[in-house]
Write a protein that holds these residues in place. Sequence first.
Motif, PDB file in Angstrom:
ATOM      1  N   GLY A 195       0.134  14.502   4.185  1.00 33.27           N
ATOM      2  CA  GLY A 195       0.088  12.992   2.890  1.00 33.27           C
ATOM      3  C   GLY A 195       1.503  12.006   3.436  1.00 33.27           C
ATOM      4  N   TYR A 196       0.901  11.354   2.747  1.00 39.82           N
ATOM      5  CA  TYR A 196       1.902  10.263   3.447  1.00 39.82           C
ATOM      6  C   TYR A 196       1.701   9.108   2.277  1.00 39.82           C
ATOM      7  N   ARG A 197       2.797   8.136   2.758  1.00 42.13           N
ATOM      8  CA  ARG A 197       3.092   7.471   1.875  1.00 42.13           C
ATOM      9  C   ARG A 197       2.553   5.918   1.797  1.00 42.13           C
ATOM     10  N   SER A 198       1.579   5.760   1.240  1.00 45.12           N
ATOM     11  CA  SER A 198       0.607   5.002   1.727  1.00 45.12           C
ATOM     12  C   SER A 198       1.305   3.483   1.055  1.00 45.12           C
ATOM     13  N   PHE A 199       1.979   3.594   0.512  1.00 43.86           N
ATOM     14  CA  PHE A 199       1.951   1.599  -0.065  1.00 43.86           C
ATOM     15  C   PHE A 199       3.268   1.638   0.521  1.00 43.86           C
ATOM     16  N   LEU A 200       3.833   2.219   1.168  1.00 43.75           N
ATOM     17  CA  LEU A 200       4.703   1.679   2.023  1.00 43.75           C
ATOM     18  C   LEU A 200       4.891   1.188   3.579  1.00 43.75           C
ATOM     19  N   SER A 201       3.894   1.618   4.184  1.00 49.03           N
ATOM     20  CA  SER A 201       3.529   1.176   5.676  1.00 49.03           C
ATOM     21  C   SER A 201       1.839   0.655   6.101  1.00 49.03           C
ATOM     22  N   ASP A 202       1.917  -0.097   7.144  1.00 51.47           N
ATOM     23  CA  ASP A 202       0.237  -0.691   7.499  1.00 51.47           C
ATOM     24  C   ASP A 202       0.236   0.226   7.338  1.00 51.47           C
ATOM     25  N   MET A 237     -15.974  11.433   5.583  1.00 48.66           N
ATOM     26  CA  MET A 237     -15.387  11.011   4.494  1.00 48.66           C
ATOM     27  C   MET A 237     -15.891  10.601   3.343  1.00 48.66           C
ATOM     28  N   ILE A 238     -14.948  10.499   2.334  1.00 44.22           N
ATOM     29  CA  ILE A 238     -15.505  10.759   0.671  1.00 44.22           C
ATOM     30  C   ILE A 238     -14.928   8.904   0.468  1.00 44.22           C
ATOM     31  N   CYS A 239     -16.113   8.810   0.526  1.00 46.50           N
ATOM     32  CA  CYS A 239     -15.790   7.144  -0.520  1.00 46.50           C
ATOM     33  C   CYS A 239     -15.304   6.213   0.570  1.00 46.50           C
ATOM     34  N   PRO A 240     -15.315   6.238   1.806  1.00 46.27           N
ATOM     35  CA  PRO A 240     -14.428   5.161   2.726  1.00 46.27           C
ATOM     36  C   PRO A 240     -15.122   4.151   2.849  1.00 46.27           C
ATOM     37  N   PRO A 241     -14.141   3.193   2.488  1.00 49.88           N
ATOM     38  CA  PRO A 241     -14.366   1.274   2.239  1.00 49.88           C
ATOM     39  C   PRO A 241     -14.354   1.337   3.809  1.00 49.88           C
ATOM     40  N   ASN A 242     -15.396   1.525   4.643  1.00 46.79           N
ATOM     41  CA  ASN A 242     -15.586   1.227   5.687  1.00 46.79           C
ATOM     42  C   ASN A 242     -15.709  -0.282   6.189  1.00 46.79           C
ATOM     43  N   HIS A 243     -16.037  -1.319   5.024  1.00 44.15           N
ATOM     44  CA  HIS A 243     -16.576  -2.649   5.225  1.00 44.15           C
ATOM     45  C   HIS A 243     -15.742  -2.612   3.348  1.00 44.15           C
ATOM     46  N   GLY A 244     -15.063  -2.573   3.545  1.00 38.88           N
ATOM     47  CA  GLY A 244     -13.660  -2.856   2.728  1.00 38.88           C
ATOM     48  C   GLY A 244     -14.028  -2.447   1.213  1.00 38.88           C
ATOM     49  N   SER A 245     -13.253  -2.978   0.874  1.00 38.45           N
ATOM     50  CA  SER A 245     -13.223  -2.475  -1.167  1.00 38.45           C
ATOM     51  C   SER A 245     -13.158  -3.997  -2.094  1.00 38.45           C
ATOM     52  N   HIS A 246     -14.261  -4.618  -2.928  1.00 38.87           N
ATOM     53  CA  HIS A 246     -14.503  -5.418  -3.332  1.00 38.87           C
ATOM     54  C   HIS A 246     -13.268  -5.924  -3.969  1.00 38.87           C
ATOM     55  N   ALA A 247     -12.804  -3.724  -5.446  1.00 37.35           N
ATOM     56  CA  ALA A 247     -11.486  -3.806  -6.031  1.00 37.35           C
ATOM     57  C   ALA A 247      -9.963  -3.877  -5.000  1.00 37.35           C
ATOM     58  N   ALA A 248      -9.957  -3.978  -3.314  1.00 39.29           N
ATOM     59  CA  ALA A 248      -9.292  -4.678  -3.457  1.00 39.29           C
ATOM     60  C   ALA A 248      -8.785  -6.011  -2.793  1.00 39.29           C
ATOM     61  N   ARG A 249     -10.163  -6.640  -2.895  1.00 41.67           N
ATOM     62  CA  ARG A 249      -9.940  -8.109  -2.623  1.00 41.67           C
ATOM     63  C   ARG A 249      -8.840  -8.742  -3.521  1.00 41.67           C
ATOM     64  N   ARG A 250      -9.995  -7.917  -5.371  1.00 42.15           N
ATOM     65  CA  ARG A 250      -9.515  -8.876  -6.363  1.00 42.15           C
ATOM     66  C   ARG A 250      -8.261  -8.802  -6.527  1.00 42.15           C
ATOM     67  N   LEU A 251      -7.505  -6.701  -6.458  1.00 40.42           N
ATOM     68  CA  LEU A 251      -6.442  -6.994  -6.642  1.00 40.42           C
ATOM     69  C   LEU A 251      -5.103  -7.571  -5.477  1.00 40.42           C
ATOM     70  N   PRO A 268      -4.827 -10.769  -4.463  1.00 38.78           N
ATOM     71  CA  PRO A 268      -3.901 -12.071  -4.781  1.00 38.78           C
ATOM     72  C   PRO A 268      -2.460 -12.008  -5.520  1.00 38.78           C
ATOM     73  N   TRP A 269      -2.772 -10.288  -6.868  1.00 39.61           N
ATOM     74  CA  TRP A 269      -1.838 -10.177  -7.566  1.00 39.61           C
ATOM     75  C   TRP A 269      -1.159  -9.316  -7.309  1.00 39.61           C
ATOM     76  N   VAL A 270      -1.550  -7.955  -6.527  1.00 42.35           N
ATOM     77  CA  VAL A 270      -0.854  -6.774  -6.277  1.00 42.35           C
ATOM     78  C   VAL A 270      -0.693  -7.277  -4.426  1.00 42.35           C
ATOM     79  N   GLY A 271      -1.539  -7.920  -3.943  1.00 47.46           N
ATOM     80  CA  GLY A 271      -1.031  -7.720  -2.367  1.00 47.46           C
ATOM     81  C   GLY A 271       0.517  -7.347  -1.429  1.00 47.46           C
ATOM     82  N   TRP A 272       1.207  -7.923  -2.054  1.00 52.22           N
ATOM     83  CA  TRP A 272       2.363  -8.170  -1.474  1.00 52.22           C
ATOM     84  C   TRP A 272       2.857  -6.818  -2.370  1.00 52.22           C
TER      85      TRP A 272
END
Length: 212
Positions: free
Chosen positions: A40-47, A106-120, A122-126
């Motif tokens: 387990g890891y705190r996925s939001f807190l580090s790069d 790998m289960i549902c890996p965003p190997n070329h990125g996620s369109h949902a991440a791109r859309r989110l 600007p709003w919560v990327g910080w």
Amino acid sequence: MTTPPTECVILLHGLGGHRWLMQPLARRIHKAGYQVQLWGYRSFLSDTATHAQHFASWLSQLALNATCTRIHIVAHSLGSIVTRLALLHHVPQNPRLAELIGRTVMICPPNHGSHAARRLTPWVGWLSRPLVELSDSPHSLVRSLPEDLALRHAIGIIRASRDYVVSPGSTELQGVTQYTTIPATHSSVLFSRRTAEQTLHLLSTGKFLPNS
């Protein structure tokens, strides 16, 4: 399907997840005879690079365990990218660990990125650096990673047919020949018995069962 108890399977969750999300899959893998551990890891807190470094350090400690003669990895979503970075940049520096690494699912890996991440972003990327890094924007971290990992490691990729987070094409990785699709969403795929069956078949044989 049984396997020697000295083979270990490590499971890691995705962005915003928790180890308990991997528990149903972990139980099914354990019943097949594998030693199972959840990382387990705190996925939001580090790069993502920091997560990968911590994961590789944890694996290095596991490699000192004489009862683990093979280490397989099963990763969901962001966990797959953490795994890629660990295998690319850290595991090769530890010959003992490198020789123990077996197969990776790998289960549902965003190997070329996620369109949902791109859309989110600007709003919560910080709030979360990994969310920015998982974007399918051309210059995101995940789009800049080397794609030759499958030349050195046996990898299988499980897609979800109703995945609205990562598109099927974004899961692809150069050199990977083993793909399968489960009728599920990005998260519910973790609870599917079919996911467990396909994971176990890949871990034991290097191939997925044919889709029925």
